[in-house]
Scaffold this motif. Structure first.
Motif, PDB file in Angstrom:
ATOM      1  N   GLN A 198     -22.973 -14.163  22.515  1.00  0.00           N
ATOM      2  CA  GLN A 198     -24.398 -13.962  22.326  1.00  0.00           C
ATOM      3  C   GLN A 198     -24.557 -13.055  21.119  1.00  0.00           C
ATOM      4  OE1 GLN A 198     -27.246 -11.679  25.033  1.00  0.00           O
ATOM      5  NE2 GLN A 198     -27.118 -13.722  25.925  1.00  0.00           N
ATOM      6  N   LEU A 199     -25.234 -13.568  20.102  1.00  0.00           N
ATOM      7  CA  LEU A 199     -25.426 -12.798  18.887  1.00  0.00           C
ATOM      8  C   LEU A 199     -26.846 -12.246  18.858  1.00  0.00           C
ATOM      9  CD1 LEU A 199     -23.850 -15.304  16.344  1.00  0.00           C
ATOM     10  CD2 LEU A 199     -22.761 -13.344  17.416  1.00  0.00           C
ATOM     11  N   PRO A 200     -26.987 -10.964  18.540  1.00  0.00           N
ATOM     12  CA  PRO A 200     -28.339 -10.412  18.445  1.00  0.00           C
ATOM     13  C   PRO A 200     -28.950 -10.745  17.091  1.00  0.00           C
ATOM     14  CG  PRO A 200     -26.722  -8.701  18.079  1.00  0.00           C
ATOM     15  CD  PRO A 200     -25.958  -9.965  18.362  1.00  0.00           C
ATOM     16  N   PRO A 201     -29.945 -11.618  17.051  1.00  0.00           N
ATOM     17  CA  PRO A 201     -30.579 -11.921  15.767  1.00  0.00           C
ATOM     18  C   PRO A 201     -31.326 -10.691  15.242  1.00  0.00           C
ATOM     19  CG  PRO A 201     -31.164 -13.521  17.438  1.00  0.00           C
ATOM     20  CD  PRO A 201     -30.481 -12.384  18.129  1.00  0.00           C
ATOM     21  N   ILE A 202     -31.475 -10.654  13.966  1.00  0.00           N
ATOM     22  CA  ILE A 202     -32.233  -9.578  13.346  1.00  0.00           C
ATOM     23  C   ILE A 202     -33.717  -9.933  13.489  1.00  0.00           C
ATOM     24  CG2 ILE A 202     -32.676  -8.398  11.172  1.00  0.00           C
ATOM     25  CD1 ILE A 202     -29.716  -9.128  10.466  1.00  0.00           C
ATOM     26  N   SER A 203     -34.472  -9.112  14.170  1.00  0.00           N
ATOM     27  CA  SER A 203     -35.845  -9.430  14.589  1.00  0.00           C
ATOM     28  C   SER A 203     -36.759 -10.043  13.521  1.00  0.00           C
ATOM     29  CB  SER A 203     -36.506  -8.214  15.216  1.00  0.00           C
ATOM     30  OG  SER A 203     -35.894  -7.949  16.452  1.00  0.00           O
ATOM     31  N   PRO A 204     -36.897  -9.457  12.327  1.00  0.00           N
ATOM     32  CA  PRO A 204     -37.824 -10.057  11.363  1.00  0.00           C
ATOM     33  C   PRO A 204     -37.435 -11.490  10.978  1.00  0.00           C
ATOM     34  CG  PRO A 204     -37.201  -7.858  10.658  1.00  0.00           C
ATOM     35  CD  PRO A 204     -36.328  -8.217  11.830  1.00  0.00           C
ATOM     36  N   ASN A 205     -36.162 -11.829  11.155  1.00  0.00           N
ATOM     37  CA  ASN A 205     -35.709 -13.162  10.780  1.00  0.00           C
ATOM     38  C   ASN A 205     -36.182 -14.249  11.739  1.00  0.00           C
ATOM     39  OD1 ASN A 205     -34.470 -11.996   8.635  1.00  0.00           O
ATOM     40  ND2 ASN A 205     -32.403 -12.201   9.418  1.00  0.00           N
TER      41      ASN A 205
END
Length: 105
Positions: free
Chosen positions: A18-25
């Motif tokens: 599970q990868l944490p996406p970078i929120s603004p992206n």
């Protein structure tokens, strides 16, 4: 918000994380998905010729009420050949940006 990622080469075990996406992206990713009309991709992409090896892929994407589940074997949305279509390559680029540049095969 999360991005579950699984990858498997024939000779290897399934890798899943599970990868944490970078929120603004997230917004940028959603715009790319909408532009590519991923929601309308066919459930299954099949090559128009016989081939015994190559690439199989699958995508399950849910965003609110929108859902697409699609896969392929030696074929991609917008292409019935062994090479990934422009649309598919653009989706991979959007996924890479979503996870901060990390490689997404």
């Amino acid at each position: 918000e999360r991005f579950d990622y699984a990858f498997k080469r024939i000779e290897d075990d399934l890798e899943m994380e599970q990868l944490p996406p970078i929120s603004p992206n997230w917004r940028t990713f959603r715009r790319a998905v909408d532009r590519l009309d991923v929601w309308a991709w066919e459930p299954r992409c099949e090559a128009r010729y016989d081939i015994t090896d190559g690439t199989s892929w699958s995508l399950l994407l849910q965003w609110g009420d929108d859902l697409v589940e699609t896969s392929g074997s030696n074929a991609y949305p917008g292409s019935d050949g062994p090479n990934p279509s422009r649309e598919f390559r653009r989706l991979l680029s959007a996924l890479r940006r979503l996870v901060g540049g990390r490689e997404v095969p």
